[in-house]
Design a protein around this motif. Structure first.
Motif, PDB file in Angstrom:
ATOM      1  N   GLY A 179       0.795  -1.229   0.000  1.00 55.76           N
ATOM      2  CA  GLY A 179       0.000   0.000   0.000  1.00 55.76           C
ATOM      3  C   GLY A 179       0.824   1.275   0.000  1.00 55.76           C
ATOM      4  N   GLY A 180       1.866   1.316   0.811  1.00 55.55           N
ATOM      5  CA  GLY A 180       2.669   2.526   0.906  1.00 55.55           C
ATOM      6  C   GLY A 180       3.333   2.881  -0.421  1.00 55.55           C
ATOM      7  N   GLY A 181       3.936   1.874  -1.059  1.00 57.93           N
ATOM      8  CA  GLY A 181       4.573   2.114  -2.351  1.00 57.93           C
ATOM      9  C   GLY A 181       3.563   2.507  -3.413  1.00 57.93           C
ATOM     10  N   THR A 182       2.347   1.966  -3.303  1.00 53.24           N
ATOM     11  CA  THR A 182       1.313   2.308  -4.274  1.00 53.24           C
ATOM     12  C   THR A 182       0.895   3.772  -4.141  1.00 53.24           C
ATOM     13  OG1 THR A 182       0.512   0.029  -4.264  1.00 53.24           O
ATOM     14  CG2 THR A 182      -1.016   1.713  -5.049  1.00 53.24           C
ATOM     15  N   ILE A 183       0.701   4.242  -2.903  1.00 54.26           N
ATOM     16  CA  ILE A 183       0.350   5.653  -2.709  1.00 54.26           C
ATOM     17  C   ILE A 183       1.474   6.547  -3.243  1.00 54.26           C
ATOM     18  CG2 ILE A 183      -0.204   7.433  -1.015  1.00 54.26           C
ATOM     19  CD1 ILE A 183      -1.289   5.288   0.809  1.00 54.26           C
ATOM     20  N   ARG A 184       2.729   6.170  -2.922  1.00 57.06           N
ATOM     21  CA  ARG A 184       3.863   6.956  -3.426  1.00 57.06           C
ATOM     22  C   ARG A 184       3.828   7.049  -4.953  1.00 57.06           C
ATOM     23  NH1 ARG A 184       8.577   3.455  -3.276  1.00 57.06           N
ATOM     24  NH2 ARG A 184       7.451   2.715  -5.108  1.00 57.06           N
ATOM     25  N   ASP A 185       3.627   5.908  -5.630  1.00 56.62           N
ATOM     26  CA  ASP A 185       3.635   5.929  -7.088  1.00 56.62           C
ATOM     27  C   ASP A 185       2.508   6.798  -7.637  1.00 56.62           C
ATOM     28  OD1 ASP A 185       5.850   4.330  -7.176  1.00 56.62           O
ATOM     29  OD2 ASP A 185       4.779   2.474  -7.543  1.00 56.62           O
ATOM     30  N   VAL A 186       1.320   6.721  -7.020  1.00 54.52           N
ATOM     31  CA  VAL A 186       0.206   7.556  -7.471  1.00 54.52           C
ATOM     32  C   VAL A 186       0.559   9.030  -7.304  1.00 54.52           C
ATOM     33  CG1 VAL A 186      -2.130   8.288  -6.853  1.00 54.52           C
ATOM     34  CG2 VAL A 186      -1.626   5.863  -7.140  1.00 54.52           C
ATOM     35  N   LEU A 187       1.200   9.376  -6.194  1.00 54.90           N
ATOM     36  CA  LEU A 187       1.513  10.787  -5.931  1.00 54.90           C
ATOM     37  C   LEU A 187       2.542  11.336  -6.917  1.00 54.90           C
ATOM     38  CD1 LEU A 187       1.600  10.855  -2.021  1.00 54.90           C
ATOM     39  CD2 LEU A 187      -0.090  11.944  -3.499  1.00 54.90           C
ATOM     40  N   ILE A 188       3.460  10.504  -7.390  1.00 52.28           N
ATOM     41  CA  ILE A 188       4.443  11.013  -8.348  1.00 52.28           C
ATOM     42  C   ILE A 188       4.030  10.729  -9.791  1.00 52.28           C
ATOM     43  CG2 ILE A 188       6.365  10.877  -6.708  1.00 52.28           C
ATOM     44  CD1 ILE A 188       7.332   8.366  -8.113  1.00 52.28           C
ATOM     45  N   GLY A 189       2.787  10.321  -9.985  1.00 48.92           N
ATOM     46  CA  GLY A 189       2.272  10.207 -11.345  1.00 48.92           C
ATOM     47  C   GLY A 189       2.699   8.956 -12.079  1.00 48.92           C
ATOM     48  N   ARG A 197      -6.996  16.629  -5.020  1.00 48.03           N
ATOM     49  CA  ARG A 197      -7.389  17.263  -6.289  1.00 48.03           C
ATOM     50  C   ARG A 197      -6.318  17.068  -7.358  1.00 48.03           C
ATOM     51  NH1 ARG A 197      -6.434  23.027  -5.667  1.00 48.03           N
ATOM     52  NH2 ARG A 197      -4.360  22.197  -5.981  1.00 48.03           N
ATOM     53  N   ASP A 198      -5.058  17.321  -6.999  1.00 43.39           N
ATOM     54  CA  ASP A 198      -3.988  17.197  -7.986  1.00 43.39           C
ATOM     55  C   ASP A 198      -3.860  15.769  -8.497  1.00 43.39           C
ATOM     56  OD1 ASP A 198      -3.459  19.874  -7.842  1.00 43.39           O
ATOM     57  OD2 ASP A 198      -1.757  19.688  -6.488  1.00 43.39           O
ATOM     58  N   VAL A 199      -3.994  14.788  -7.598  1.00 39.35           N
ATOM     59  CA  VAL A 199      -3.921  13.392  -8.023  1.00 39.35           C
ATOM     60  C   VAL A 199      -5.061  13.083  -8.992  1.00 39.35           C
ATOM     61  CG1 VAL A 199      -4.279  11.022  -7.217  1.00 39.35           C
ATOM     62  CG2 VAL A 199      -2.660  12.514  -6.036  1.00 39.35           C
ATOM     63  N   LEU A 200      -6.256  13.591  -8.699  1.00 38.71           N
ATOM     64  CA  LEU A 200      -7.415  13.288  -9.550  1.00 38.71           C
ATOM     65  C   LEU A 200      -7.274  13.888 -10.939  1.00 38.71           C
ATOM     66  CD1 LEU A 200     -10.359  13.656  -7.000  1.00 38.71           C
ATOM     67  CD2 LEU A 200      -9.543  11.558  -8.065  1.00 38.71           C
ATOM     68  N   ILE A 201      -6.620  15.043 -11.058  1.00 33.81           N
ATOM     69  CA  ILE A 201      -6.476  15.627 -12.396  1.00 33.81           C
ATOM     70  C   ILE A 201      -5.137  15.249 -13.031  1.00 33.81           C
ATOM     71  CG2 ILE A 201      -8.051  17.532 -11.918  1.00 33.81           C
ATOM     72  CD1 ILE A 201      -5.650  19.370 -11.600  1.00 33.81           C
ATOM     73  N   GLY A 202      -4.427  14.294 -12.438  1.00 30.89           N
ATOM     74  CA  GLY A 202      -3.226  13.776 -13.078  1.00 30.89           C
ATOM     75  C   GLY A 202      -1.999  14.655 -12.933  1.00 30.89           C
ATOM     76  N   ILE A 252      -4.411   3.749 -12.735  1.00 29.25           N
ATOM     77  CA  ILE A 252      -3.830   3.510 -14.070  1.00 29.25           C
ATOM     78  C   ILE A 252      -3.451   4.822 -14.749  1.00 29.25           C
ATOM     79  CG2 ILE A 252      -5.003   1.306 -14.388  1.00 29.25           C
ATOM     80  CD1 ILE A 252      -6.989   2.681 -16.223  1.00 29.25           C
ATOM     81  N   GLY A 253      -3.449   5.916 -13.984  1.00 29.71           N
ATOM     82  CA  GLY A 253      -2.938   7.169 -14.522  1.00 29.71           C
ATOM     83  C   GLY A 253      -3.893   7.908 -15.439  1.00 29.71           C
ATOM     84  N   GLU A 254      -5.169   7.601 -15.355  1.00 32.89           N
ATOM     85  CA  GLU A 254      -6.181   8.303 -16.139  1.00 32.89           C
ATOM     86  C   GLU A 254      -6.895   9.325 -15.259  1.00 32.89           C
ATOM     87  OE1 GLU A 254      -7.493   7.432 -19.460  1.00 32.89           O
ATOM     88  OE2 GLU A 254      -5.533   6.463 -19.608  1.00 32.89           O
ATOM     89  N   ILE A 255      -7.350  10.415 -15.874  1.00 29.11           N
ATOM     90  CA  ILE A 255      -8.236  11.309 -15.143  1.00 29.11           C
ATOM     91  C   ILE A 255      -9.591  10.615 -15.026  1.00 29.11           C
ATOM     92  CG2 ILE A 255      -9.442  13.516 -15.226  1.00 29.11           C
ATOM     93  CD1 ILE A 255      -6.963  14.589 -16.665  1.00 29.11           C
ATOM     94  N   PRO A 256     -10.124  10.505 -13.801  1.00 31.18           N
ATOM     95  CA  PRO A 256     -11.362   9.737 -13.620  1.00 31.18           C
ATOM     96  C   PRO A 256     -12.453  10.203 -14.584  1.00 31.18           C
ATOM     97  CG  PRO A 256     -10.450  10.335 -11.499  1.00 31.18           C
ATOM     98  CD  PRO A 256      -9.623  11.037 -12.530  1.00 31.18           C
ATOM     99  N   SER A 257     -13.045   9.244 -15.296  1.00 30.61           N
ATOM    100  CA  SER A 257     -14.011   9.608 -16.322  1.00 30.61           C
ATOM    101  C   SER A 257     -15.208  10.326 -15.715  1.00 30.61           C
ATOM    102  CB  SER A 257     -14.451   8.363 -17.097  1.00 30.61           C
ATOM    103  OG  SER A 257     -14.864   7.364 -16.205  1.00 30.61           O
ATOM    104  N   VAL A 258     -15.498  10.078 -14.446  1.00 29.41           N
ATOM    105  CA  VAL A 258     -16.657  10.734 -13.841  1.00 29.41           C
ATOM    106  C   VAL A 258     -16.477  12.248 -13.810  1.00 29.41           C
ATOM    107  CG1 VAL A 258     -15.777  10.566 -11.471  1.00 29.41           C
ATOM    108  CG2 VAL A 258     -18.220  10.706 -11.858  1.00 29.41           C
ATOM    109  N   LEU A 259     -15.229  12.717 -13.856  1.00 32.14           N
ATOM    110  CA  LEU A 259     -14.985  14.165 -13.786  1.00 32.14           C
ATOM    111  C   LEU A 259     -15.124  14.838 -15.140  1.00 32.14           C
ATOM    112  CD1 LEU A 259     -11.845  14.269 -11.484  1.00 32.14           C
ATOM    113  CD2 LEU A 259     -14.186  14.857 -10.865  1.00 32.14           C
TER     114      LEU A 259
END
Lengths: 204, 204, 204
Positions: free
Chosen positions: A128-138, C133-138, B137-144
């Protein structure tokens, strides 16, 4: 002993998380600290929020945040890990993975979850921790796309959950962690991957 | 009956979530399983954590995880959905949306939330899983960004919340789900969108 | 007074969040509303879930969601903020940052957290909404990469936590907020940044 291993895993995840983040994105010291700490304590926080053990252990036992912060600072000041250190990091990361999947799954059992959800939550604790990190850095979380990372965590958690309360509990937990560690190291050594979906293989 | 529909919605979300994820990103079987399950149970888990019903239902009732895993595996092995199946999936996804927004809003009311937050949480239940999947998966959520997806969920939840405790509760819940489903299908058929911000329209 | 400031901070975060989101991504009205509301209440929701105060205040006090929705709608209808308004927004955002870090940290102390985790959670309260917000908009969350944003929040929370229960509690909270606001405005004025990792500076 468990505490020492838990702290070691937290430290390894923090250093590794901060390195990984700073290789991919230009970060200031706040960003590196934040991402190192999140990598180290994020999985456990998800687990604790989900099972209802709030505030999470990362916020009630001071050494988790402290160890994670020190680990991230180490990564900030070294910043260009020598090859040998980098390899040690992969090993330490595998240690963290093995410890967190077992500890997470056993804590989930303790809070009343059945075996299958407890195993899933053990793996979430570990990745989980590594996953959040990866999401935060795109980045797309590496656990979703590359190699044997989630599978050893699931197997290690399964062994620990299967043996809990059977009288060999402690040995079972150790066996689960060793199994996870072993598979992870073999996967790293031979660059093994889990099977991918069929239509992707067509294109290879 | 409600249980059967809930399970059907979970299954549809899992298959659809796994398909959507594997079309966009090269994933191994672990990634597809994880994303299918997250799509199916993620919205309900956010709801349960927010209202304090932990561990979430997805972790305490075994069939949620099981049905979601089977749905994701189906998507993994089919991988190239025939056109007809794809259309059925969109319909099933609309069924899931309709059920989850109503069930989520009513559960929020049951846990003491006022109408407006309960409606918001019902919509979050319905769109939350797909949103987490898209972020991973690095997509902007389609709901937005696209079309009538959140609006029918909000309307369906509103009808259910407005009629709860009035003696027509069950009929109100059904009416909410039917309304949500109807608007969603009309939106899909005619590719309707919600209004966008003015300065973007300038550029069209 | 505190309530008025809290509501003002919520409004500022919602307007600013909706502006920021709509500058980067093509959004419909649902997306702008959702992102404005998430920016405004997201940090507080993370805090409340972590300390176990569920349902979160954003869901139990009606005016949070209402004020946030109004703020996001204002952003939707203006959409091209004049320069003066944009500057006011940055000031209001700094006000929100200052209030949320202090209020968040004090609430964490009230729920039994020790000083260090309470300070961390105060900063998370202040920066969490914008990060989601930033994560949601990529986008990579700006708090990780740019300038003095997290540091003033951490300092403001530290002052508030250090003085709580000393008899100058209220003055300490005000001092923390003022300190955070002052550093943030100085940082904006002179475009100051936190130190970055060494190997990045090498490449400059």
């Amino acid at each position: 002993m468990v505490l020492a291993l838990d702290v070691l895993g937290t430290f390894a995840f923090a250093v590794n998380g901060a390195f990984t983040a700073s290789r991919k994105v230009r970060l200031d010291i706040v960003g590196i600290l934040a991402l190192g700490i999140i990598t180290a304590v994020g999985g456990g926080m998800i687990r604790d929020v989900v099972i209802g053990d709030v505030p999470p252990a990362a916020f009630t036992r001071w050494y988790y945040l402290a160890v994670a912060a020190v680990g991230a600072l180490v990564a900030f000041f070294i910043s260009r890990p020598p090859r040998l250190l980098y390899r040690s990091m992969l090993v330490l990361d595998a240690v963290g993975l093995s410890l967190f999947c077992v500890v997470g799954a056993l804590k989930a059992v303790e809070f009343g979850l059945s075996p299958a959800p407890a195993i899933a939550l053990g793996a979430v604790t570990a990745v989980g921790g590594g996953t959040i990190r990866d999401v935060l850095i795109g980045e797309i979380p590496s656990v979703l796309t590359s190699g044997l990372y989630a599978i050893p965590a699931l197997l290690g958690a399964s062994v620990a959950v299967a043996t809990v309360g059977t009288g060999v509990g402690a040995a079972g937990a150790v066996a689960g962690a060793v199994l996870c560690f072993g598979i992870r190291m073999v996967g790293l050594r031979y660059r093994l991957n889990a099977p991918a979906a069929r239509h992707h293989r067509d294109g290879d």
